[in-house]
Design a protein around this motif. Structure first.
Motif, mmCIF file in Angstrom:
data_model
loop_
_atom_site.group_PDB
_atom_site.id
_atom_site.type_symbol
_atom_site.label_atom_id
_atom_site.label_comp_id
_atom_site.label_asym_id
_atom_site.label_seq_id
_atom_site.Cartn_x
_atom_site.Cartn_y
_atom_site.Cartn_z
ATOM 1 N N LEU A 1 44.429 46.188 41.580
ATOM 2 C CA LEU A 1 43.535 46.997 40.748
ATOM 3 C C LEU A 1 42.258 46.240 40.395
ATOM 4 N N LEU A 2 42.388 44.954 40.130
ATOM 5 C CA LEU A 2 41.190 44.151 39.856
ATOM 6 C C LEU A 2 40.285 44.090 41.076
ATOM 7 N N MET A 3 40.867 43.922 42.242
ATOM 8 C CA MET A 3 40.059 43.870 43.466
ATOM 9 C C MET A 3 39.347 45.205 43.688
ATOM 10 N N LEU A 4 40.004 46.293 43.365
ATOM 11 C CA LEU A 4 39.369 47.607 43.480
ATOM 12 C C LEU A 4 38.181 47.718 42.519
ATOM 13 N N ALA A 5 38.363 47.242 41.300
ATOM 14 C CA ALA A 5 37.270 47.269 40.325
ATOM 15 C C ALA A 5 36.121 46.373 40.780
ATOM 16 N N VAL B 1 10.954 42.872 39.699
ATOM 17 C CA VAL B 1 11.242 41.499 40.101
ATOM 18 C C VAL B 1 12.363 40.926 39.229
ATOM 19 N N ASP B 2 12.311 41.178 37.914
ATOM 20 C CA ASP B 2 13.375 40.712 37.017
ATOM 21 C C ASP B 2 14.720 41.331 37.380
ATOM 22 N N GLN B 3 14.706 42.605 37.710
ATOM 23 C CA GLN B 3 15.949 43.277 38.098
ATOM 24 C C GLN B 3 16.505 42.696 39.404
ATOM 25 N N ILE B 4 15.629 42.383 40.338
ATOM 26 C CA ILE B 4 16.078 41.808 41.613
ATOM 27 C C ILE B 4 16.746 40.455 41.377
ATOM 28 N N HIS B 5 16.157 39.615 40.522
ATOM 29 C CA HIS B 5 16.772 38.319 40.199
ATOM 30 C C HIS B 5 18.121 38.524 39.515
ATOM 31 N N ASN B 6 18.171 39.482 38.618
ATOM 32 C CA ASN B 6 19.399 39.779 37.906
ATOM 33 C C ASN B 6 20.494 40.243 38.873
ATOM 34 N N LEU B 7 20.137 41.122 39.799
ATOM 35 C CA LEU B 7 21.120 41.628 40.761
ATOM 36 C C LEU B 7 21.600 40.539 41.713
ATOM 37 N N ARG B 8 20.723 39.601 42.047
ATOM 38 C CA ARG B 8 21.146 38.493 42.913
ATOM 39 C C ARG B 8 22.222 37.653 42.216
ATOM 40 N N LYS B 9 22.033 37.371 40.926
ATOM 41 C CA LYS B 9 23.053 36.632 40.166
ATOM 42 C C LYS B 9 24.363 37.412 40.126
ATOM 43 N N ARG B 10 24.258 38.709 39.846
ATOM 44 C CA ARG B 10 25.456 39.533 39.756
ATOM 45 C C ARG B 10 26.181 39.615 41.094
ATOM 46 N N LEU B 11 25.429 39.708 42.163
ATOM 47 C CA LEU B 11 26.033 39.772 43.491
ATOM 48 C C LEU B 11 26.819 38.496 43.793
ATOM 49 N N THR B 12 26.258 37.356 43.436
ATOM 50 C CA THR B 12 26.949 36.078 43.634
ATOM 51 C C THR B 12 28.217 36.017 42.791
ATOM 52 N N LEU B 13 28.126 36.462 41.543
ATOM 53 C CA LEU B 13 29.308 36.459 40.679
ATOM 54 C C LEU B 13 30.402 37.374 41.231
ATOM 55 N N ILE B 14 30.027 38.544 41.700
ATOM 56 C CA ILE B 14 31.022 39.479 42.231
ATOM 57 C C ILE B 14 31.668 38.913 43.491
ATOM 58 N N LYS B 15 30.874 38.265 44.319
ATOM 59 C CA LYS B 15 31.445 37.629 45.517
ATOM 60 C C LYS B 15 32.487 36.592 45.106
ATOM 61 N N ASN B 16 32.169 35.786 44.095
ATOM 62 C CA ASN B 16 33.112 34.763 43.637
ATOM 63 C C ASN B 16 34.318 35.381 42.936
ATOM 64 N N MET B 17 34.103 36.478 42.220
ATOM 65 C CA MET B 17 35.230 37.178 41.598
ATOM 66 C C MET B 17 36.205 37.647 42.681
ATOM 67 N N GLN B 18 35.658 38.220 43.744
ATOM 68 C CA GLN B 18 36.502 38.695 44.836
ATOM 69 C C GLN B 18 37.208 37.526 45.524
ATOM 70 N N GLY C 1 39.992 36.389 43.300
ATOM 71 C CA GLY C 1 41.025 37.426 43.279
ATOM 72 C C GLY C 1 41.876 37.395 44.542
ATOM 73 N N VAL C 2 41.227 37.278 45.695
ATOM 74 C CA VAL C 2 41.963 37.202 46.962
ATOM 75 C C VAL C 2 42.781 35.915 47.018
#
Length: 152
Positions: free
Chosen positions: A17-21, A50-67, A70-71
């Motif tokens: 369920l966490l991986m799905l989220a 530009v601020d949103q793009i930087h923010n999304l890059r950080k979030r994308l890295t965090l989500i990759k590490n979360m996954q 989790g795996v």
């Protein structure tokens, strides 16, 4: 306490369920990035984009590490069950602790990502509040009841 085969098996549903989220978050961010890319190509000098793009890059890295964690937790649960099945109780205990640690890291990264996503929403609100502040004081005008003029 003796670790039984069913104990790591209980984590399977939670981790799944966490991986799905985490995957849903990834897909939502991918969609946001595509939309921001289009907006950026239309107005590349707009600071909020530009601020949103930087923010999304950080979030994308965090989500990759979360996954990733989790795996890794899921794999360690499987290894733990294998070790328990073959009678390597002490090794299975340590592998299970590693699995729980990995799951804890994934959850901590999720908490950090939530904080950053809140910052992204505040960037959007800041931009809108500037428009609202020119019309009235803050967002209070939304909650004020309009009075009818010329009531008899």
């Amino acid at each position: 306490m003796e670790l039984q085969l069913s104990t790591p098996a209980l984590l399977f549903s939670a981790i799944t369920l966490l991986m799905l989220a985490f995957t849903n978050r990834f897909l939502a961010i991918a969609s946001l990035i595509r939309g921001l890319h289009k907006n950026y190509m239309d107005a590349p000098d707009k600071e909020m984009i530009v601020d949103q793009i930087h923010n999304l890059r950080k979030r994308l890295t965090l989500i990759k590490n979360m996954q990733l964690f989790g795996v890794f937790s899921f794999l360690l649960c499987i290894v733990c069950m294998y070790l328990l099945f073959h009678g390597f109780i002490e090794a299975a205990n340590w592998v299970f602790v590693g699995s729980m640690g990995s799951l804890l890291i994934a959850l901590a990264l999720s908490l950090i990502e939530i904080q950053i996503s809140t910052k992204a929403l505040n960037l959007e609100l800041k931009d809108m509040e500037e428009v609202f502040n020119n019309r009235s004081s803050g967002l209070d005008f939304i909650f004020k009841k309009e009075t009818k003029k010329d009531e008899k």
